[in-house]
Design a protein around this motif. Structure first.
Motif, PDB file in Angstrom:
ATOM      1  N   ASN A 143      39.167  17.959 -25.847  1.00 57.47           N
ATOM      2  CA  ASN A 143      38.131  17.815 -24.821  1.00 57.47           C
ATOM      3  C   ASN A 143      37.159  18.983 -24.776  1.00 57.47           C
ATOM      4  OD1 ASN A 143      39.266  15.335 -23.676  1.00 57.47           O
ATOM      5  ND2 ASN A 143      40.939  16.643 -22.991  1.00 57.47           N
ATOM      6  N   ASP A 171      36.458  13.384 -31.238  1.00 62.78           N
ATOM      7  CA  ASP A 171      36.048  12.057 -30.765  1.00 62.78           C
ATOM      8  C   ASP A 171      35.947  11.086 -31.939  1.00 62.78           C
ATOM      9  OD1 ASP A 171      36.029  12.601 -28.093  1.00 62.78           O
ATOM     10  OD2 ASP A 171      33.872  12.906 -27.932  1.00 62.78           O
ATOM     11  N   ARG A 182      38.818   7.433 -27.715  1.00 61.57           N
ATOM     12  CA  ARG A 182      39.945   7.393 -26.787  1.00 61.57           C
ATOM     13  C   ARG A 182      39.753   8.397 -25.662  1.00 61.57           C
ATOM     14  NH1 ARG A 182      45.963   9.361 -28.368  1.00 61.57           N
ATOM     15  NH2 ARG A 182      44.949  11.339 -27.886  1.00 61.57           N
ATOM     16  N   THR A 183      39.145   9.538 -25.986  1.00 64.95           N
ATOM     17  CA  THR A 183      38.924  10.567 -24.974  1.00 64.95           C
ATOM     18  C   THR A 183      37.869  10.141 -23.965  1.00 64.95           C
ATOM     19  OG1 THR A 183      39.529  12.276 -26.570  1.00 64.95           O
ATOM     20  CG2 THR A 183      38.322  12.988 -24.618  1.00 64.95           C
ATOM     21  N   THR A 184      36.734   9.669 -24.452  1.00 64.15           N
ATOM     22  CA  THR A 184      35.669   9.276 -23.521  1.00 64.15           C
ATOM     23  C   THR A 184      36.079   8.079 -22.672  1.00 64.15           C
ATOM     24  OG1 THR A 184      34.601   7.830 -25.163  1.00 64.15           O
ATOM     25  CG2 THR A 184      33.889  10.128 -25.089  1.00 64.15           C
ATOM     26  N   GLN A 186      39.105   7.704 -21.644  1.00 66.50           N
ATOM     27  CA  GLN A 186      40.218   8.206 -20.828  1.00 66.50           C
ATOM     28  C   GLN A 186      41.538   7.477 -21.131  1.00 66.50           C
ATOM     29  OE1 GLN A 186      38.428   7.707 -16.892  1.00 66.50           O
ATOM     30  NE2 GLN A 186      37.822   9.851 -16.899  1.00 66.50           N
ATOM     31  N   LYS A 187      41.741   7.179 -22.412  1.00 62.91           N
ATOM     32  CA  LYS A 187      42.956   6.534 -22.912  1.00 62.91           C
ATOM     33  C   LYS A 187      43.146   5.105 -22.386  1.00 62.91           C
ATOM     34  CE  LYS A 187      45.498  10.860 -23.662  1.00 62.91           C
ATOM     35  NZ  LYS A 187      46.767  11.586 -23.425  1.00 62.91           N
ATOM     36  N   LYS A 188      42.153   4.569 -21.711  1.00 59.36           N
ATOM     37  CA  LYS A 188      42.251   3.192 -21.208  1.00 59.36           C
ATOM     38  C   LYS A 188      41.800   2.235 -22.306  1.00 59.36           C
ATOM     39  CE  LYS A 188      41.526   4.691 -16.427  1.00 59.36           C
ATOM     40  NZ  LYS A 188      40.645   4.629 -15.234  1.00 59.36           N
ATOM     41  N   GLN A 281      46.769   3.215 -22.965  1.00 67.64           N
ATOM     42  CA  GLN A 281      47.257   2.645 -21.715  1.00 67.64           C
ATOM     43  C   GLN A 281      47.118   1.130 -21.649  1.00 67.64           C
ATOM     44  OE1 GLN A 281      45.339   4.776 -18.518  1.00 67.64           O
ATOM     45  NE2 GLN A 281      46.096   6.772 -19.231  1.00 67.64           N
TER      46      GLN A 281
END
Length: 486
Positions: A143, A171, A182-184, A186-188, A281
């Motif tokens: 991050n 990223d 995945r980072t932007t 938020q793993k959703k 997730q």
């Protein structure tokens, strides 16, 4: 007289060049690392895989059927491969080992990696993508903003990476289409994606394009070069353009031949698939030893992994085609290396952090110059630490004396006289040794099922621990282990 002076100067130059270790016959090297690539390729006997470019390369190369990495995680595996040494301390099993042991250390007379040694001996060294641990070769967190600190400060003449719309290497490493990651997100996210994009719609397509441009530049240098190309897939997330998904019929995709946890093995030998379960997730199911995923979901995930491999196969094909177009192939060593294996539902696991065969066995293909019609299969045991001394011998460079690996050149030439007796593996919970017939795992901190022994002659998928019934084999193989010096 002027002619004599010029001739004399030329002789002095060539003499100095030769004494430095450089010779006119030294080959170029294209080293291709592929993240999380178990030997799931057509040339390894999986005829349902669509990997035409790697299969063609294999038909002109030596395919090592029993290649084992030292550590089942990216950074530590690459550290051992780059230094030619076994890990000697638990700190060398972490992904940040390169930063601790190389980046932040004072320079010495010893080369930091075999790439650095090549550079010291006249090679121009160029890196693109993930060769060490970080996705772009620079040190910063998932991050954090991109830094200017190289992970390997002395190894590269040039270090490049095309992040495209993803902006940072990390990223790009966890890229989803359209510049998301995945980072932007938020793993959703789900652990896979099929997107209707061209090859350049994901970062590995950009890496292939950049490598093609770099080969044209390297040819003009008129000196031997080392080009490291690091592809990110099939590392999670299993994302690839839809055209590669369409190469497979989902209902025809085979499931793991050993989906259950093995019998009589201590639970510490297994893993909870944390990378998979904690990073994605929106995964439809969350595997564990007690609750494997459904057959339908396992088939979907394997489909995604296979598509990612076919995508990378196409990118590797582009790089090799450019070598051919530039007439560089005849004097270039080509190496394709997987940094470790991966459990695709094997032993109920979706991940790599174990000492089983699936986590440590990976692809290794080596093509020597002048062998375009001589594909070979090498069945003997080899290790990632053997790459360092092999390149030294092929390039006529004296290796450091403290390497643990041994040259594969005899095997490349078809000899079996110097085949290894064993391959070693290391992880936080224990050690493993593999010989021709058996794998032994040793978990020194456990009071029960301290050992796990598998007979690869009649149990190649490591389903039943036979340590209790064969104590003599356990003791014999234990002598081959190399525990840490703590």
């Amino acid at each position: 007289m002027q002619y004599v002076k010029i001739l004399y100067a030329a002789v002095l130059f060539l003499t100095a060049w030769s004494c430095s270790g450089q010779t006119a016959q030294q080959p170029n090297i294209v080293f291709i690392s592929v993240d999380d690539l178990r030997p799931q390729l057509g040339c390894y006997g999986f005829d349902y895989m669509n990997t035409p470019n790697l299969d063609k390369l294999a038909s002109q190369s030596t395919v090592f059927k029993n290649h084992f990495t030292q550590v089942p995680t990216c950074g530590a595996s690459r550290y051992s491969m780059l230094t030619g040494k076994y890990p000697t301390h638990p700190s060398e099993l972490r992904n940040n080992v390169i930063v601790e042991k190389i980046t932040n250390q004072k320079s010495s007379n010893q080369p930091e990696t075999f790439i650095h040694l090549l550079k010291k001996n006249g090679y121009y060294t160029s890196g693109i993508g993930k060769i060490s641990h970080s996705a772009d070769g620079y040190v910063y967190g998932y991050n954090e903003p991109v830094s200017k600190q190289r992970e390997l400060p002395l190894s590269w003449d040039t270090l490049q990476f095309d992040t495209g719309p993803w902006e940072t290497g990390w990223d790009a490493f966890f890229a989803y289409s359209g510049g998301q990651s995945r980072t932007t997100l938020q793993k959703k996210v789900k652990p896979y994606e099929m997107a209707s994009v061209p090859d350049s719609g994901y970062p590995d397509g950009l890496t292939a394009n950049l490598s093609i441009k770099e080969l044209t530049r390297l040819k003009k240098l008129n000196r031997p070069f080392f080009l490291g190309v690091g592809f990110l897939k099939p590392h999670l997330p299993f994302n690839a353009p839809s055209q590669y998904w369409n190469l497979y019929q989902k209902n025809n995709i085979p499931l793991s031949p050993n989906p259950e946890a093995p019998e009589n093995v201590n639970s510490t030998a297994l893993t909870n698939s944390g990378e998979f379960n904690n990073g994605y997730q929106k995964a439809e199911e969350h595997p564990s030893a007690e609750h494997p995923v459904s057959k339908e979901y396992a088939r979907r995930l394997r489909h995604a992994y296979f598509a990612a491999i076919s995508y990378i196969d196409a990118q590797i094909g582009k790089v090799i085609s450019e070598l051919d177009r530039l007439n560089l192939t005849e004097n270039t060593i080509i190496i394709v290396w997987g940094d470790h294996g991966w459990h695709l539902g094997d032993h109920s696991i979706w991940g790599k952090h174990t000492l089983f065969e699936r986590a440590l066995k990976s692809a290794l293909i080596i093509k020597m110059p002048g062998t375009s019609k001589s594909g070979k299969i090498a069945d003997g045991l080899v290790e990632s630490i053997d790459i360092y001394p092999t390149l030294c011998e092929l390039c006529n460079i004296n290796p450091p004396e403290d390497l643990d690996g041994s040259s594969l050149v005899p095997l490349l030439n078809g000899s079996t006289a110097k085949e290894k007796k064993a391959a070693l593996g290391f992880w936080h919970n224990g050690y493993t040794v593999r010989n021709e017939n058996f794998r032994l795992m040793y978990f020194p901190k456990e009071k029960e099922n301290e050992f796990a022994l598998f007979n690869h002659q009649n149990d190649p998928y490591e389903t039943t621990n036979i340590a209790d019934s064969h104590p003599e084999i356990v003791q014999e193989m234990k002598l081959l282990l190399k525990p840490f010096n703590e």
